[in-house]
Design an enzyme around this catalytic site. Structure first.
Site, PDB file in Angstrom:
ATOM      1  N   CYS A   2       0.803  -1.200   0.066  1.00 29.36           N
ATOM      2  CA  CYS A   2      -0.099  -0.084  -0.117  1.00 29.36           C
ATOM      3  C   CYS A   2       0.869   1.331  -0.023  1.00 29.36           C
ATOM      4  CB  CYS A   2      -0.855  -0.104   1.327  1.00 29.36           C
ATOM      5  SG  CYS A   2      -1.835  -1.592   1.328  1.00 29.36           S
ATOM      6  N   ARG A  27       4.825  -0.148  -6.052  1.00 25.68           N
ATOM      7  CA  ARG A  27       4.940  -0.953  -4.845  1.00 25.68           C
ATOM      8  C   ARG A  27       3.694  -1.963  -4.977  1.00 25.68           C
ATOM      9  NH1 ARG A  27       6.722   1.913   0.045  1.00 25.68           N
ATOM     10  NH2 ARG A  27       5.508   0.360   1.322  1.00 25.68           N
ATOM     11  N   TRP A  74      -3.051  -2.289  -1.490  1.00 25.27           N
ATOM     12  CA  TRP A  74      -2.889  -3.811  -1.876  1.00 25.27           C
ATOM     13  C   TRP A  74      -3.570  -4.910  -0.965  1.00 25.27           C
ATOM     14  CZ3 TRP A  74      -0.423  -8.308  -0.088  1.00 25.27           C
ATOM     15  CH2 TRP A  74       0.098  -9.207  -1.143  1.00 25.27           C
ATOM     16  N   ASN A  98      -1.678   2.054   5.968  1.00 29.10           N
ATOM     17  CA  ASN A  98      -0.716   0.768   5.438  1.00 29.10           C
ATOM     18  C   ASN A  98      -0.217   0.057   6.664  1.00 29.10           C
ATOM     19  OD1 ASN A  98      -0.606   2.215   3.051  1.00 29.10           O
ATOM     20  ND2 ASN A  98       1.644   2.634   3.315  1.00 29.10           N
ATOM     21  N   GLY A  99      -0.307  -1.453   6.440  1.00 28.29           N
ATOM     22  CA  GLY A  99      -0.033  -2.171   7.638  1.00 28.29           C
ATOM     23  C   GLY A  99      -1.217  -3.165   7.754  1.00 28.29           C
ATOM     24  N   GLU A 489      18.598 -16.557  -9.929  1.00 32.76           N
ATOM     25  CA  GLU A 489      18.036 -15.290 -10.178  1.00 32.76           C
ATOM     26  C   GLU A 489      17.589 -15.125 -11.344  1.00 32.76           C
ATOM     27  OE1 GLU A 489      17.030 -12.905  -8.526  1.00 32.76           O
ATOM     28  OE2 GLU A 489      17.373 -11.029  -9.815  1.00 32.76           O
ATOM     29  N   LYS A 493      13.756 -13.839 -12.394  1.00 30.04           N
ATOM     30  CA  LYS A 493      13.243 -12.684 -13.311  1.00 30.04           C
ATOM     31  C   LYS A 493      12.303 -13.288 -14.130  1.00 30.04           C
ATOM     32  CE  LYS A 493      14.290 -10.201 -11.450  1.00 30.04           C
ATOM     33  NZ  LYS A 493      14.859 -10.165 -10.141  1.00 30.04           N
ATOM     34  N   GLU A 496       8.858 -13.977 -12.640  1.00 28.33           N
ATOM     35  CA  GLU A 496       8.035 -12.674 -12.456  1.00 28.33           C
ATOM     36  C   GLU A 496       7.400 -12.098 -13.242  1.00 28.33           C
ATOM     37  OE1 GLU A 496      11.507 -10.698 -10.115  1.00 28.33           O
ATOM     38  OE2 GLU A 496      10.074 -10.564  -8.628  1.00 28.33           O
ATOM     39  N   HIS A 512      20.659 -35.449 -10.708  1.00 24.85           N
ATOM     40  CA  HIS A 512      19.819 -36.050  -9.493  1.00 24.85           C
ATOM     41  C   HIS A 512      18.272 -35.769  -9.421  1.00 24.85           C
ATOM     42  CE1 HIS A 512      23.594 -36.821  -7.455  1.00 24.85           C
ATOM     43  NE2 HIS A 512      24.202 -35.618  -7.925  1.00 24.85           N
ATOM     44  N   LYS A 611       6.233  -4.480  -4.838  1.00 25.87           N
ATOM     45  CA  LYS A 611       7.753  -4.005  -4.599  1.00 25.87           C
ATOM     46  C   LYS A 611       8.240  -4.128  -3.339  1.00 25.87           C
ATOM     47  CE  LYS A 611      11.718  -2.395  -6.316  1.00 25.87           C
ATOM     48  NZ  LYS A 611      12.541  -3.303  -7.152  1.00 25.87           N
TER      49      LYS A 611
END
Ligand code: M6R
Length: 616
Positions: A2, A27, A74, A98-99, A489, A493, A496, A512, A611
């Site tokens: 948020c 965000r 959010w 927010n929170g 990574e 990427k 996402e 394996h 984010k």
């Protein structure tokens, strides 16, 4: 997640607030709203979906007034909808938050028993009703009512509140979620993030947990003002800081997406993260920001790195460096895993928290546990004065500038730079490296920006590979040693932003399990520069080819063997082994970018992602 923006000035508040919210879009959010005091009362407009929808709604119901608050939500408590979007109103009060209010269920029951009717499923609406009840119960104004109400709630919050009875006041507060004040020309702002305020001012105050602030708009000749108290009503002063991020750093600057811009900013981000921190002549790193003197560095028995997501991948490489260069045993753990088990920390641990935002809930929770056990904490963060550096004994900031794309790129390579500096520092202080070895390692690091510029110079090769991957539903990434976390990574990427299923694996683990996946359809991206494990990785490539797998390789220029085996190759410049992960990740970032861009995805704000992840 948020975002909050508040404005108290002389200009029309709504466009300024919506512009601030636009700068927080990265965000992640699903609905948005704004409340403006027009001198007679509060008008609220909310909309489900992107800010476009809010803009359209405001165009239909223009908001006059120069004082207001806005929010991007959010969803946590209650689905994404216009009713659950903030601001929430109760009586004369409007609140953005927010929170998470942890005791919301008990407070809701209590308020319902008092006859309160709720119009949303959110925990935030509880705050609006508590403040309204406090005002009706005789509180001397909004400031006092907010302070009294906050004494009843537990959990994490940043809030901004308006009252219809106080046309010149915003009351804001923080506890566990960031909130910053901006001091502009004849105007004051508050926001959950520096980026929301940068267009107006670079003079800011970072509130502390438990602070409540009364922002007063300018009236006639009297300028705006801010008064900060604790929730219990004790006046406190917080220092003003001048932010060295410029407003243009948070603009796209001619690039189609922030992610592409940020990939290109990596040479500068790395150079900035190195600036003033190294002593090339003595092959050493200045330790002041790391927060350890020589004795403290020698006393460290174990390094314990805590991180999530991309930062976790940087941490994995950090472990390899610290063990190789400083010979200190090192553990890497996901923040979310520490909370779920009785992790053990010691007083002679150096705990390194790696976090772009400095606010990630799980990483923060891990840091709190480590600090409670007496460990020494070093934060590697990008956002100044964020929660994790605030708790730390040392702060080595990555100086990447604001990172807006949800998919982290420049912060990753800046984190690697910072972690390599820490490794060299520990190595030198503990006698594991001599001056000559330190000098060579640092020289190699100083050359990285030039190598990355070279890799960024011609992107046609990556575009071609991306075109060949647009229809792939699964992609396997392989790497060894320093390049194993790079395989992880690269896969993250791609997942996402392109929404393709991708898996990163240690190349040595292929036989394996994942070898069962290989057929003529599966693209296998192999990170195989000429390093100590090159021959073994080449054998993996041969194993993939023997099963008709499609190989896309990252290989060092002149590698003839790879040339004969791979369907596509990205050529890498020759560079010392320890800096290779700073280079090999770049083509993988570009690959994910071009695949997602070809698919027409919202690269900067991929679906479902935020984010800054400030919830558990
Ligand atoms: O702000 P942090 O570095 O603590 O964030 C950790 C992760 O949420 C973050 O790296 C996430 O995985 C990114 N979307 C990666 O691109």
């Amino acid at each position: 997640m948020c975002g909050i923006v508040g404005y108290a000035g002389r200009q029309a508040a709504a466009p300024i607030i919506i512009d601030g919210l636009r700068r927080l879009e990265y965000r992640g959010y699903d609905s948005a709203g704004v409340a403006v005091h027009d001198g007679r009362g509060i008008e609220v407009v909310r909309a489900l979906g992107k800010l476009r929808a809010l803009n359209d709604a405001v165009a239909k119901r223009p908001l006059a007034g120069s004082l207001g608050i806005g929010h991007t939500r959010w969803a946590t408590h209650g689905r994404p909808s216009e009713e659950n979007a903030h601001p929430h109103v109760a009586g004369s009060v409007a609140v953005v938050h927010n929170g998470i209010i942890e005791n919301h269920a008990a407070l809701r029951r209590e308020l319902i028993a008092d006859g309160v009717k709720f119009s949303s499923e959110t925990d935030t609406e509880i705050i609006a009703h508590l403040v309204d009840r406090s005002l009706k119960g005789g509180a001397k104004g909004l400031f006092e009512a907010v302070r009294a109400s906050l004494q009843l709630v537990t959990g994490a919050y940043a809030i901004a509140v308006l009252s219809a009875d106080e046309p010149g006041t915003i009351v804001a507060a923080r506890h566990g979620s960031p909130l910053v004040l901006g001091f502009g020309e004849n105007e004051m702002l508050c926001g959950s993030d520096i980026s929301a305020l940068l267009a107006h001012t670079r003079d800011m105050v970072f509130l502390e947990d438990g602070d409540v602030v009364e922002l007063r708009a300018p009236v006639g000749d009297v300028g705006p003002s801010a008064r900060i108290q604790t929730v219990t009503g004790i006046d406190v002063e917080r220092p003003r800081k001048r932010i060295d991020w410029s407003p243009t750093m948070a603009e796209r600057g001619g690039f189609k997406h922030f992610m592409l811009k940020e990939i290109h900013e990596q040479p500068d981000a790395i150079a900035a993260t190195l600036r003033g921190r190294i002593d090339l002549e003595n092959g050493d790193v200045h330790g002041a920001e790391i927060g350890l003197d020589g004795d403290a560095a020698r006393a460290v028995r174990r390094v314990y790195i805590i991180a999530c997501g991309t930062s976790y991948h940087a941490a994995l490489i950090g472990r390899y460096w610290i063990e190789a260069l400083a010979r200190v045993p090192t553990v890497v753990e996901l923040g979310s895993e520490i909370a779920n088990r009785p992790a053990v920390f010691f007083e002679d641990d150096l705990v390194i928290a790696v976090s772009q935002s400095g606010e990630t809930f799980d990483t923060l929770a891990g840091v709190k546990a480590a600090k409670a056990a007496g460990a020494r904490i070093l934060a590697v963060a990008n956002v100044l004065d964020s929660a994790i550096p605030r708790l730390a004994h040392g702060e080595l900031y990555t100086r990447a500038g604001p990172e807006i794309g949800v998919a982290s790129t420049k912060c990753f390579t800046a984190q690697l730079t910072a972690l390599l500096l820490v490794s060299i520092f520990l190595g030198r202080q503990r006698g594991a490296l001599d001056a000559e070895a330190g000098r060579k390692l640092l020289q190699g690091l100083c050359e990285v920006p030039g190598h990355i510029n070279e890799l960024l110079g011609d992107q046609d090769y990556v575009r071609t590979i991306a075109n060949s991957l647009v229809d792939a539903t699964d992609v396997l990434f392989l790497g060894r040693g320093y390049n194993y976390p790079i395989a992880l990574e690269g896969a993250l990427k791609l997942k996402e932003i392109s929404y393709a299923h991708a898996e990163g694996y240690a190349a040595g683990e292929m036989k394996h399990g994942p070898i069962a996946l290989i057929d003529a359809q599966l693209p296998v991206v192999v990170v195989a520069p000429k390093d100590a494990s090159y021959d073994k990785t080449l054998s993996n490539v041969q194993e993939v080819r023997a099963r008709e797998g499609r190989v896309i390789a990252l290989a060092t220029k002149g590698d003839e063997a790879m040339h004969d085996l791979a369907e596509h190759i990205v050529w890498l410049p020759e560079a010392p082994e320890h800096v290779l992960p700073l280079l090999t990740v770049v083509p993988l970032q570009l690959l994910a970018y071009y695949v997602a861009s070809r698919k027409g995805h919202d690269v900067d704000q991929p679906r479902n992602l935020a984010k800054t992840v400030t919830v558990e």
